[in-house]
Design a protein around this motif. Structure first.
Motif, mmCIF file in Angstrom:
data_model
loop_
_atom_site.group_PDB
_atom_site.id
_atom_site.type_symbol
_atom_site.label_atom_id
_atom_site.label_comp_id
_atom_site.label_asym_id
_atom_site.label_seq_id
_atom_site.Cartn_x
_atom_site.Cartn_y
_atom_site.Cartn_z
ATOM 1 N N GLY A 75 -10.580 -0.898 34.653
ATOM 2 C CA GLY A 75 -10.195 -1.180 33.286
ATOM 3 C C GLY A 75 -8.748 -1.642 33.261
ATOM 4 O O GLY A 75 -8.053 -1.614 34.278
ATOM 5 N N ILE A 76 -8.253 -2.018 32.091
ATOM 6 C CA ILE A 76 -6.911 -2.578 32.005
ATOM 7 C C ILE A 76 -5.843 -1.571 32.433
ATOM 8 O O ILE A 76 -4.912 -1.918 33.167
ATOM 9 C CB ILE A 76 -6.636 -3.107 30.573
ATOM 10 C CG1 ILE A 76 -5.284 -3.815 30.524
ATOM 11 C CG2 ILE A 76 -6.703 -1.976 29.546
ATOM 12 C CD1 ILE A 76 -5.221 -5.095 31.288
ATOM 13 N N GLU A 77 -5.975 -0.292 32.033
ATOM 14 C CA GLU A 77 -4.957 0.683 32.413
ATOM 15 C C GLU A 77 -4.990 0.990 33.903
ATOM 16 O O GLU A 77 -3.948 1.130 34.544
ATOM 17 C CB GLU A 77 -5.098 1.957 31.583
ATOM 18 C CG GLU A 77 -4.643 1.795 30.143
ATOM 19 C CD GLU A 77 -4.585 3.126 29.400
ATOM 20 O OE1 GLU A 77 -4.988 4.150 29.987
ATOM 21 O OE2 GLU A 77 -4.145 3.141 28.246
ATOM 22 N N ASN A 78 -6.181 1.115 34.471
ATOM 23 C CA ASN A 78 -6.268 1.323 35.914
ATOM 24 C C ASN A 78 -5.716 0.125 36.670
ATOM 25 O O ASN A 78 -5.081 0.275 37.721
ATOM 26 C CB ASN A 78 -7.716 1.571 36.332
ATOM 27 C CG ASN A 78 -8.138 3.012 36.154
ATOM 28 O OD1 ASN A 78 -7.307 3.907 36.124
ATOM 29 N ND2 ASN A 78 -9.432 3.246 36.024
ATOM 30 N N THR A 111 -2.555 -10.876 32.531
ATOM 31 C CA THR A 111 -2.875 -9.882 31.503
ATOM 32 C C THR A 111 -1.901 -9.866 30.332
ATOM 33 O O THR A 111 -2.089 -9.105 29.388
ATOM 34 C CB THR A 111 -2.887 -8.467 32.120
ATOM 35 O OG1 THR A 111 -1.587 -8.176 32.664
ATOM 36 C CG2 THR A 111 -3.927 -8.362 33.228
ATOM 37 N N CYS A 157 -13.689 7.418 31.623
ATOM 38 C CA CYS A 157 -14.858 6.534 31.582
ATOM 39 C C CYS A 157 -15.637 6.608 32.881
ATOM 40 O O CYS A 157 -16.864 6.483 32.886
ATOM 41 C CB CYS A 157 -14.427 5.100 31.304
ATOM 42 S SG CYS A 157 -13.262 4.438 32.516
ATOM 43 N N PRO A 209 -7.509 7.027 31.786
ATOM 44 C CA PRO A 209 -8.315 5.880 32.166
ATOM 45 C C PRO A 209 -9.466 6.228 33.088
ATOM 46 O O PRO A 209 -10.322 5.394 33.343
ATOM 47 C CB PRO A 209 -7.304 4.967 32.879
ATOM 48 C CG PRO A 209 -6.240 5.883 33.355
ATOM 49 C CD PRO A 209 -6.159 6.969 32.328
ATOM 50 N N SER A 239 -14.424 -3.141 38.528
ATOM 51 C CA SER A 239 -14.575 -1.751 38.088
ATOM 52 C C SER A 239 -13.306 -1.203 37.448
ATOM 53 O O SER A 239 -13.307 -0.090 36.930
ATOM 54 C CB SER A 239 -14.955 -0.861 39.281
ATOM 55 O OG SER A 239 -16.182 -1.281 39.856
#
Length: 487
Positions: free
Chosen positions: A88-91, A123, A7, A4, A86
């Motif tokens: 993302g979904i996994e972070n 989520t 990016c 993750p 800032s």
């Protein structure tokens, strides 16, 4: 699974000058899981030369992986407040579980439960089954623990002393042993407790949970072994180990029987496990294998500026920086491994020619949750192992030729028989430093050793679930590769 953080690296790659150098170094350390480097780079970098998000996220990971929850809790709060856009979904998900873990370690289980549930509710529609179940189990655990005050610790004397004995396990010819704590009781009943530094949680069999009157609570964890099994949390209101009393101790209730007659006869040797969760609360402890006792400092040390040599691994297991034949490697420290230890499949692949020409082959059958596995291995002759400031020749480290069925395949696991050779092993859990004191042992003479120039593989990049310390992964290594029963 793609990292993750990749990016982020792409985003900053367009930057130039000094800021780019610090940001890239920090992100590279994050992506490779090199927490010592992350700490060093962060401390050396002028903070105005680092992107604000990277600066905050660095503090989050440093605190979480180097056992500085006082650092990470505040950093995560800042991360979610000021930098949520800032993430993302996994972070977001991994940060949620790391944040909740550190809140729980500091006794704030109610906050951990509330935050986990809020993220899960927001989520859920985007999550797969694995993430959903992981977050649900984390919420159940913290919500259930919020009614208690885990790990209240009192000494009946000025300093803590826990006598232990070394107990043979398995067939005598293998020399396998475990640590059993003496003068121990659970809720007033005498108990035989195995001390397992490789277990990220405490575990107890269902029959003993009933015998010792543990209180079942509505918290659950999936234990991933040879088969996956779900365990329920329970609370022991009081445990006495030596002259130390610990209140509200959480355990996972688990069925250790696997349906194999020969393996099941040894299961009583590890039907109660106390693991690294307790070590974190004791703060400063020394396992003295010479005098057969664990000593605990009455006052926790203040954090100093000394560089740590310990970190949490991919499954939140305790790793120490050491070396094999002069080559650096992270070692999983594990008194629950009843032998000298194991070098993993990746080590075998990297050094196959030397190992097959110089080591003795053998077959090991290992019992774990859900079944038995059999694998070909090699036993290395005396090899120099350095840890905690000293080097000794360890005679029986096993090299596995097959990949573990575990979610993690550790490249180096150090068992109790190797730790015993190092005499006294001190764990300063505040500075996260491990030191050894091998009195009475013969230090290894490197001048007489013709090094095979081992190649140690790079640590496997952890997946997202391994990075968050998923409880099933922690327990798995304790129950399959670490509590090894050879027969």
């Amino acid at each position: 699974m793609r990292s993750p953080l990749i990016c982020l690296l792409i985003v900053i790659s367009s930057l130039t000058g000094h800021a780019q150098s610090h940001d890239e170094k920090l992100i590279n350390a994050m992506n490779s899981g090199n927490w010592f480097a992350l700490d060093s780079i962060y401390n050396a970098a002028p903070k105005d030369s680092v992107m604000p998000f990277i600066e905050v996220f660095s503090r989050c990971l440093i605190g979480n992986r180097l056992n500085r929850p006082d650092v990470s809790v505040n950093a995560f709060a800042e991360l979610f407040k000021d930098h949520s856009a800032s993430l993302g979904i996994e972070n977001l998900l991994s940060s949620t579980i790391m944040y909740s873990t550190d809140l729980s370690r500091t006794g704030r289980n109610e906050m951990a439960a509330a935050h986990t549930k809020a993220v899960l509710d927001a989520t859920r529609q985007y999550l797969d089954t694995t993430w959903t179940e992981s977050l649900e189990e984390c919420f159940s655990k913290y919500n259930a623990l919020s009614g208690y005050k885990p790990y209240g610790i009192t000494f009946t004397e000025q300093s803590g002393r826990i006598p232990f004995r070394i107990v043979p396990v398995g067939e005598e010819k293998h020399g396998s042993v475990l640590m059993h704590l003496e003068n121990s009781s659970i809720n007033g009943n005498n108990a035989s407790i195995t001390f397992d530094t490789g277990a990220g949680v405490n575990m107890i069999s269902d029959s003993l949970a009933k015998k010792f009157n543990l209180i079942p609570i509505d918290g659950y964890a999936t234990v991933a072994g040879i088969e996956n099994r779900k365990g329920q949390y329970a609370i022991a209101r009081e445990i006495r180990i030596g002259n130390i009393t610990v209140s509200d101790v959480p355990f996972i209730i688990m069925d250790f029987k696997i349906g194999n007659t020969k393996a099941d006869q040894y299961s009583d040797c590890f039907s109660i496990l106390l693991g690294s969760e307790l070590m974190l609360q004791l703060k400063d402890m020394t396992i003295d294998f010479i005098n057969r006792e664990i000593t605990v400092a009455p006052v926790a040390p203040q954090r100093s500026n000394v560089a740590p040599n310990m970190c949490f691994g991919a499954g939140m297991n305790l790793n120490v920086s050491g070396n094999i034949a002069g080559t650096p490697v992270l070692m999983n420290i594990d008194t629950g491994d009843a032998a000298y230890g194991t070098l993993g499949h990746s080590f075998y692949v990297a050094n196959k020619t030397f190992i097959e020409a110089n080591a003795e082959s053998d077959t090991i059958r290992r019992a774990g949750i859900g079944g038995v596995i059999e694998s070909l291995c090699y036993r290395l002759p005396a090899v120099p192992v350095s840890m905690g400031g000293h080097t000794l020749g360890v005679p029986g480290i096993v090299v596995s030729t097959s990949q573990s069925t575990a979610a993690m395949d550790l490249s180096c696991n150090i068992g109790i028989r190797t730790l015993m050779m190092f005499g006294r092993v001190r764990f300063n859990m505040v500075d996260f430093v491990m030191t050894t004191d091998p009195q009475g042992s013969t230090l290894f003479n490197n001048l007489t050793y013709k090094s095979p120039n081992f190649k140690l593989p790079k640590e496997k990049k952890p997946s997202a679930l391994e990075t968050i310390g998923f409880i099933a992964v922690e327990v798995l290594k304790a129950m399959i590769d670490n509590n090894v029963i050879h027969y």
